[in-house]
Design a protein around this motif. Structure first.
Motif, short mmCIF file in Angstrom:
data_model
loop_
_atom_site.label_atom_id
_atom_site.label_comp_id
_atom_site.label_asym_id
_atom_site.label_seq_id
_atom_site.Cartn_x
_atom_site.Cartn_y
_atom_site.Cartn_z
N GLN A 298 0.82 -1.21 0.00
CA GLN A 298 0.00 0.00 0.00
C GLN A 298 0.86 1.26 0.00
O GLN A 298 1.99 1.26 0.48
CB GLN A 298 -0.91 0.01 1.24
N ALA A 299 0.29 2.35 -0.54
CA ALA A 299 0.97 3.64 -0.53
C ALA A 299 1.11 4.14 0.92
O ALA A 299 0.25 3.83 1.75
CB ALA A 299 0.15 4.66 -1.35
N PRO A 300 2.19 4.84 1.22
CA PRO A 300 3.22 5.27 0.27
C PRO A 300 4.40 4.30 0.13
O PRO A 300 5.26 4.50 -0.70
CB PRO A 300 3.72 6.58 0.91
N PHE A 301 4.41 3.20 0.95
CA PHE A 301 5.61 2.37 1.00
C PHE A 301 5.65 1.27 -0.05
O PHE A 301 6.55 0.43 -0.04
CB PHE A 301 5.80 1.82 2.41
N ASN A 302 4.69 1.31 -0.98
CA ASN A 302 4.83 0.48 -2.18
C ASN A 302 5.80 1.13 -3.16
O ASN A 302 6.11 0.57 -4.21
CB ASN A 302 3.47 0.23 -2.84
N ASP A 357 19.00 11.79 8.90
CA ASP A 357 19.11 12.81 7.86
C ASP A 357 17.71 13.20 7.39
O ASP A 357 17.24 12.77 6.34
CB ASP A 357 19.94 12.28 6.69
N PRO A 358 17.02 14.02 8.19
CA PRO A 358 15.63 14.37 7.85
C PRO A 358 15.47 15.10 6.52
O PRO A 358 14.46 14.92 5.84
CB PRO A 358 15.16 15.23 9.03
N GLU A 359 16.47 15.88 6.14
CA GLU A 359 16.37 16.59 4.86
C GLU A 359 16.41 15.61 3.69
O GLU A 359 15.67 15.76 2.71
CB GLU A 359 17.48 17.64 4.74
N LYS A 360 17.29 14.63 3.78
CA LYS A 360 17.34 13.60 2.75
C LYS A 360 16.03 12.82 2.70
O LYS A 360 15.51 12.51 1.61
CB LYS A 360 18.50 12.64 3.04
N ALA A 361 15.48 12.53 3.87
CA ALA A 361 14.21 11.81 3.94
C ALA A 361 13.10 12.63 3.29
O ALA A 361 12.27 12.10 2.53
CB ALA A 361 13.87 11.50 5.39
N LYS A 362 13.08 13.91 3.56
CA LYS A 362 12.06 14.79 2.99
C LYS A 362 12.16 14.81 1.46
O LYS A 362 11.14 14.75 0.75
CB LYS A 362 12.24 16.20 3.56
N GLN A 363 13.39 14.86 0.96
CA GLN A 363 13.62 14.87 -0.48
C GLN A 363 13.14 13.57 -1.11
O GLN A 363 12.50 13.57 -2.17
CB GLN A 363 15.12 15.06 -0.75
N LEU A 364 13.43 12.43 -0.47
CA LEU A 364 13.03 11.13 -1.01
C LEU A 364 11.52 10.96 -1.01
O LEU A 364 10.95 10.37 -1.93
CB LEU A 364 13.71 10.01 -0.22
N PHE A 365 10.84 11.46 0.02
CA PHE A 365 9.38 11.41 0.03
C PHE A 365 8.82 12.22 -1.15
O PHE A 365 7.85 11.81 -1.80
CB PHE A 365 8.81 11.94 1.34
N TYR A 370 4.93 11.54 -2.76
CA TYR A 370 4.07 11.53 -1.57
C TYR A 370 3.17 12.77 -1.59
O TYR A 370 3.63 13.90 -1.76
CB TYR A 370 4.91 11.51 -0.30
N ALA A 371 1.86 12.53 -1.41
CA ALA A 371 0.88 13.62 -1.52
C ALA A 371 0.01 13.74 -0.28
O ALA A 371 -1.18 14.05 -0.37
CB ALA A 371 0.02 13.39 -2.76
N GLY A 372 0.59 13.45 0.88
CA GLY A 372 -0.15 13.63 2.12
C GLY A 372 -0.96 12.45 2.57
O GLY A 372 -1.81 12.56 3.47
N GLU A 373 -0.73 11.28 1.94
CA GLU A 373 -1.47 10.08 2.35
C GLU A 373 -1.23 9.79 3.82
O GLU A 373 -0.15 10.03 4.36
CB GLU A 373 -1.04 8.85 1.53
N LYS A 374 -2.26 9.27 4.47
CA LYS A 374 -2.15 8.94 5.89
C LYS A 374 -1.19 7.76 6.07
O LYS A 374 -1.28 6.76 5.36
CB LYS A 374 -3.52 8.58 6.46
N VAL A 375 -0.25 7.89 6.99
CA VAL A 375 0.67 6.81 7.35
C VAL A 375 0.29 6.33 8.74
O VAL A 375 0.44 7.07 9.73
CB VAL A 375 2.14 7.30 7.32
N VAL A 376 -0.25 5.12 8.83
CA VAL A 376 -0.74 4.58 10.09
C VAL A 376 0.33 3.70 10.74
O VAL A 376 0.78 2.72 10.14
CB VAL A 376 -2.03 3.78 9.89
N ILE A 400 8.78 16.22 9.15
CA ILE A 400 9.15 16.42 7.75
C ILE A 400 7.91 16.45 6.85
O ILE A 400 8.00 16.27 5.63
CB ILE A 400 10.13 15.32 7.26
N GLY A 401 6.75 16.66 7.46
CA GLY A 401 5.53 16.88 6.69
C GLY A 401 4.73 15.65 6.32
O GLY A 401 3.85 15.71 5.46
N VAL A 402 5.02 14.53 6.97
CA VAL A 402 4.27 13.30 6.68
C VAL A 402 3.05 13.22 7.60
O VAL A 402 3.14 13.50 8.81
CB VAL A 402 5.16 12.05 6.85
#
Length: 536
Positions: A298-302, A357-365, A370-376, A400-402
């Motif tokens: 499932q998104a986003p981790f597919n 490395d939160p900035e790298k993580a933000k860039q990869l998302f 990634y469009a704001g999908e709920k991450v449970v 980082i905006g998730v």
């Protein structure tokens, strides 16, 4: 000033103040106190069938009431358990097993080779180790009531190791009538041939379960050694009390209402250590590797970029600090083969950065779309280590905006929900946290097969899929030398961190807490055996 309930109970414990104990602890059928052990295990036992669930508490239940063909000793070498004699043909393709004398089911009927054949066949439907055996097997047949054979298409040197593997998906032997049920259907009868009988009359789902000594069990003559040797039960009854609130459980331990607590919160270690009646004991000397499973379906981790984002985001020092505040109990983990196994390595670990490395993580998302999908995130509120880590993960993601959301329940609820392959809107999930023993990560075929298999929807929860990695994992079974396996481990790890099969949070040592009147606990990873322990 507001004082939290946790802080209040902690002060009360340190001062020896009485704390209210659940009445369920005082309502058991009376037995002599020294012959009854009361334990608070991790989570609530909801599934009794060890082939249906890989929950550790289900495996502990199975270890008590069932028996195994082989078990490992304290050096993790396979030893016969239900098997009395066994042999292999000259071409290494035919194995013959003869059951030892004295084996009987709790209903009084004898254990037969037919029970073993049916159990093996059911096990191969669900266990990654079992599936490997099935792929290499020509036939599994009963020769007579005590003898059965496994005929292989080609030699499999690891066969006995796989049959003995000490994992949550171990080969427990059931009655043929139970094992004949498809693995996708739960076995509801709790009748085994092991050293304990499940007490149906005292079963109170959600509150407590009781296990009585099987007076007719015939242990092996060898002394207990790891999970092998004689399983001699030295108490009359063991009661598992489900106390979801950890502070209340600790209060019960200190008051003598329970004798054992599997996972005391780390911030209570000093209180326990200073209590003259209590003791911390490490049963799993190898430590535990804590990690998160991501939902590949499932998104986003597919999307692999989103999985890589989590890999770069995690600040392991912060997680270790809340999971194990005492530095002697925690350290970083970057190898899928654990910290202290022969195959631990540093291949493809450039992602690890102190502080994350939160900035790298933000860039990869962003690259993942990634469009704001709920991450449970599934949060096991009755296991402090996992609960605190889930809260920290949610905070790091939100920073980082998730759109991270915690789904709080006890561990039993996590176990139930993690089986849902659907989207979060249909009760699915995105992330859950768990752990394995460090030692188990030395073996991607047997001991850690559940967490290593990458076969997609037939893999363990999270359902990772990577054909290249899976081919190398299967190759492990035919790789004999230590040096060749070390080289193979490096190749496997290089691929793993590219597709991100899991994300490590760190390694911790988790002592149990017990009253000093309880002794004889067997120190092994993965399980909490209940034989051999005694109470003064």
């Amino acid at each position: 000033m507001t004082i939290s309930r946790r802080a209040l109970i902690k002060v009360s414990l340190a001062a020896g103040t009485a704390v209210s104990i659940p009445t369920i602890l005082r309502a058991q059928t009376p037995l002599p106190a020294e012959r009854t052990v009361r334990m608070v295990m991790n989570g609530d036992l909801r599934v009794f069938d060890p082939f249906y669930s890989t929950a550790t508490i289900t495996a502990d239940h199975a270890l008590a009431i069932y028996d195994t063909l082989f078990s490992v000793d304290s050096k993790f070498m396979p030893q016969p358990q239900m098997v009395g004699k066994w042999g292999v043909s000259d071409d290494k393709k035919s194995y013959t097993f003869e059951l030892r004398d004295g084996l009987a089911w709790h209903d009084g009927t004898p254990v037969t080779a037919g029970d073993c054949v049916a159990s093996i066949r059911r096990w191969t439907q669900v266990s990654p180790a079992g599936r490997l055996i099935l792929e290499r097997t020509k036939d599994i047949t009963k020769k007579d009531d005590k003898t059965f054979t496994i005929e292989l298409k080609e030699p499999l040197g690891l066969l006995i190791d796989l049959l003995a593997a000490p994992t949550v998906s171990a080969l427990f032997i059931m009655r043929e009538k139970d094992a004949s049920r498809p693995a996708a259907e739960q076995v509801t009868a709790n009748i085994g041939s092991g050293p304990f009988k499940f007490n149906e009359a005292l079963a109170k789902p959600g509150a407590s379960f009781a296990y009585d000594r099987n007076e007719k069990y015939v242990p092996r003559k060898e002394p207990p050694n790891g999970l092998a040797g004689g399983k001699v039960v030295k108490v009359d009854r063991v009661v598992w009390n489900n106390i979801a609130d950890e502070q209340t459980a600790l209060a019960a331990l200190q008051a003598g209402e329970v004798d054992f607590m599997e996972s005391p919160p780390a911030d209570f270690y000093s209180v326990i250590a200073s209590d003259p009646n209590l003791e911390l004991q490490v049963l799993n000397k190898s430590g535990n590797d804590v990690y998160m499973r991501l939902n590949f379906l499932q998104a986003p981790f597919n999307n692999v970029k989103a999985r890589q984002a989590i890999l770069h985001l995690v600040n392991q020092d912060a997680f270790i600090g809340i999971m194990s505040p005492d530095p002697k109990y925690g350290r970083p983990l970057t190898s899928i083969f654990g910290n202290d196994t022969p195959y631990s390595n540093n291949e493809n670990t450039g992602w690890y950065k102190k502080g994350g490395d939160p900035e790298k993580a933000k860039q990869l998302f962003k690259e993942a779309g990634y469009a704001g999908e709920k991450v449970v995130i599934l949060q096991a509120t009755n296991i402090a280590l996992l609960s605190n880590a889930a809260q920290l993960l949610a905070a790091q993601l939100r920073n980082i905006g998730v759109n991270a959301e915690l789904a709080a329940s006890d561990w039993g609820g996590v176990v139930a929900r993690r089986a849902n392959k659907g989207p979060v809107e249909s009760g699915g999930w995105s992330i859950f946290l768990t752990w394995d023993s460090d030692h188990s990560h030395s073996d991607p075929i047997a001991a850690a097969a559940t967490s290593f298999a990458t076969t997609g929807e037939t893999a363990w929860f999270g359902w990772p899929k990577n054909d290249e990695f899976e081919a190398l994992r299967i190759k492990w079974a035919d790789t004999d030398s230590l040096e060749d396996r070390k080289a193979l481990a490096r190749k496997m790890q290089g691929i793993w961190w590219d597709f991100v099969g899991c994300v490590c949070l760190g390694q911790v040592v988790l002592p149990i807490a017990r009253r000093k009147t309880l002794s004889g606990l067997i120190e092994m990873p993965a399980f909490v055996p209940m034989w051999n322990m005694q109470k003064a």
